[in-house]
Design a protein around this motif. Structure first.
Motif, PDB file in Angstrom:
ATOM      1  N   SER A  16      13.613   9.163  -0.804  1.00 23.14           N
ATOM      2  CA  SER A  16      13.718   8.345  -2.018  1.00 23.14           C
ATOM      3  C   SER A  16      14.736   7.225  -1.839  1.00 23.14           C
ATOM      4  N   ASN A  17      15.828   7.526  -1.153  1.00 23.63           N
ATOM      5  CA  ASN A  17      16.837   6.511  -0.863  1.00 23.63           C
ATOM      6  C   ASN A  17      16.249   5.404   0.010  1.00 23.63           C
ATOM      7  N   VAL A  18      15.458   5.795   1.009  1.00 21.46           N
ATOM      8  CA  VAL A  18      14.814   4.833   1.901  1.00 21.46           C
ATOM      9  C   VAL A  18      13.819   3.969   1.118  1.00 21.46           C
ATOM     10  N   SER A  19      13.026   4.601   0.276  1.00 20.63           N
ATOM     11  CA  SER A  19      12.030   3.892  -0.530  1.00 20.63           C
ATOM     12  C   SER A  19      12.696   2.895  -1.480  1.00 20.63           C
ATOM     13  N   GLU A  20      13.781   3.316  -2.099  1.00 23.11           N
ATOM     14  CA  GLU A  20      14.528   2.446  -3.018  1.00 23.11           C
ATOM     15  C   GLU A  20      15.093   1.239  -2.268  1.00 23.11           C
ATOM     16  N   CYS A  21      15.620   1.482  -1.083  1.00 22.50           N
ATOM     17  CA  CYS A  21      16.155   0.412  -0.243  1.00 22.50           C
ATOM     18  C   CYS A  21      15.069  -0.605   0.099  1.00 22.50           C
ATOM     19  N   GLY A  26      12.295  -6.162  -1.114  1.00 19.95           N
ATOM     20  CA  GLY A  26      11.085  -6.933  -1.343  1.00 19.95           C
ATOM     21  C   GLY A  26       9.776  -6.299  -0.917  1.00 19.95           C
ATOM     22  N   TYR A  27       9.816  -5.068  -0.426  1.00 23.47           N
ATOM     23  CA  TYR A  27       8.564  -4.409  -0.030  1.00 23.47           C
ATOM     24  C   TYR A  27       7.856  -3.846  -1.259  1.00 23.47           C
ATOM     25  N   GLU A  28       6.541  -3.966  -1.282  1.00 26.58           N
ATOM     26  CA  GLU A  28       5.754  -3.314  -2.333  1.00 26.58           C
ATOM     27  C   GLU A  28       5.608  -1.843  -1.968  1.00 26.58           C
ATOM     28  N   ILE A  29       5.979  -0.984  -2.893  1.00 27.22           N
ATOM     29  CA  ILE A  29       5.928   0.471  -2.649  1.00 27.22           C
ATOM     30  C   ILE A  29       4.819   1.091  -3.496  1.00 27.22           C
ATOM     31  N   ILE A  30       3.954   1.838  -2.853  1.00 26.69           N
ATOM     32  CA  ILE A  30       3.005   2.678  -3.582  1.00 26.69           C
ATOM     33  C   ILE A  30       3.547   4.103  -3.455  1.00 26.69           C
ATOM     34  N   ASP A  31       4.076   4.605  -4.543  1.00 29.53           N
ATOM     35  CA  ASP A  31       4.800   5.877  -4.548  1.00 29.53           C
ATOM     36  C   ASP A  31       3.887   6.991  -5.074  1.00 29.53           C
ATOM     37  N   ALA A  32       3.474   7.878  -4.188  1.00 25.99           N
ATOM     38  CA  ALA A  32       2.547   8.957  -4.572  1.00 25.99           C
ATOM     39  C   ALA A  32       3.173   9.907  -5.582  1.00 25.99           C
ATOM     40  N   ASP A  33       4.487  10.117  -5.500  1.00 23.67           N
ATOM     41  CA  ASP A  33       5.158  10.984  -6.475  1.00 23.67           C
ATOM     42  C   ASP A  33       5.115  10.386  -7.878  1.00 23.67           C
ATOM     43  N   LYS A  34       5.346   9.066  -7.964  1.00 27.10           N
ATOM     44  CA  LYS A  34       5.298   8.404  -9.274  1.00 27.10           C
ATOM     45  C   LYS A  34       3.877   8.414  -9.839  1.00 27.10           C
ATOM     46  N   ILE A  35       2.910   8.233  -8.950  1.00 24.27           N
ATOM     47  CA  ILE A  35       1.507   8.295  -9.372  1.00 24.27           C
ATOM     48  C   ILE A  35       1.193   9.693  -9.919  1.00 24.27           C
ATOM     49  N   THR A  36       1.666  10.703  -9.212  1.00 24.72           N
ATOM     50  CA  THR A  36       1.466  12.093  -9.647  1.00 24.72           C
ATOM     51  C   THR A  36       2.051  12.307 -11.042  1.00 24.72           C
ATOM     52  N   TYR A  37       3.258  11.794 -11.248  1.00 25.68           N
ATOM     53  CA  TYR A  37       3.931  11.924 -12.551  1.00 25.68           C
ATOM     54  C   TYR A  37       3.099  11.257 -13.653  1.00 25.68           C
ATOM     55  N   GLU A  38       2.604  10.065 -13.353  1.00 29.94           N
ATOM     56  CA  GLU A  38       1.787   9.337 -14.342  1.00 29.94           C
ATOM     57  C   GLU A  38       0.498  10.095 -14.668  1.00 29.94           C
TER      58      GLU A  38
END
Length: 198
Positions: A16-21, A26-38
């Motif tokens: 998560s720290n790496v993804s946030e960084c 400026g990288y577009e992140i597709i976060d599977a955990d956030k998708i799961t939450y939604e």
């Protein structure tokens, strides 16, 4: 054509720290955990299917998902965890593909804890695994989730071994150091990977 960098690791390894960084850089992140939450929000077809299988006792009084209740059921029984993933996988996969297809970026980071387990690795041009020592992983999980050693160990055991993921990776991020040390390593690595695949 959009290039995809897969980002994965074990639970509590610092992904998560790496993804946030990466997001901050400026990288577009597709976060599977956030998708799961939604997908697990009240009123969704996905949650309705989960409730059909596991029963109404996993819901709060207002009809929303009681995550603690569901976690207790799936992390204490591997077949329950497998069943949950089978229910959710088609919904997650559709959402991931939809977001990739709609992106206008040259490079996307697909952040998925079960990148290998769910077969998303085949979509990726490069794969980065965030790793740390087994002891650090255990201590971080206990501190983050307030779990006992036994419960934390059980959750780690429900995922593929970190050593196996490391062998399948194109690159590794060592998160044993400080957050700033990890972030410095990440920026250099992803800039290098982006140049290689674009």
């Amino acid at each position: 054509m959009t290039k995809i960098i897969g980002l994965t690791g074990g639970i509590a390894t610092g992904k998560s720290n790496v993804s946030e960084c990466l997001s901050e850089n400026g990288y577009e992140i597709i976060d599977a955990d956030k998708i799961t939450y939604e997908l697990q929000q009240k009123g969704t077809n996905c949650l309705n299917d989960i409730v059909k299988y596991f029963g109404n006792h996993i819901l709060n009084d207002d009809g929303s998902l009681n995550r603690k209740s569901l976690s207790k059921i799936v992390f204490s029984n591997k077949s329950n965890l497998t069943s949950l993933m089978r229910i959710m996988d088609p919904y997650i996969r559709f959402s991931v593909n939809d977001r990739i297809n709609k992106s206008t970026e040259k490079t996307i980071v697909l952040d998925a804890p079960t990148l290998f387990e769910s077969g998303y690795s085949y979509m990726c041009d490069k794969i980065v695994v965030v790793t740390c020592t087994a002891n650090n992983q255990l201590l971080r999980l206990i501190a983050r989730n307030g779990l006992s050693i036994a419960d934390a160990t059980k959750r780690i055991a429900n995922q593929w071994p970190l050593e196996f993921k490391e062998r399948l990776a194109d690159n590794l991020v060592d998160s044993n150091g400080s957050i700033m040390q990890t972030r410095s390593q990440v920026v250099k690595l992803f800039n290098k990977i982006s140049k290689e695949i674009n």
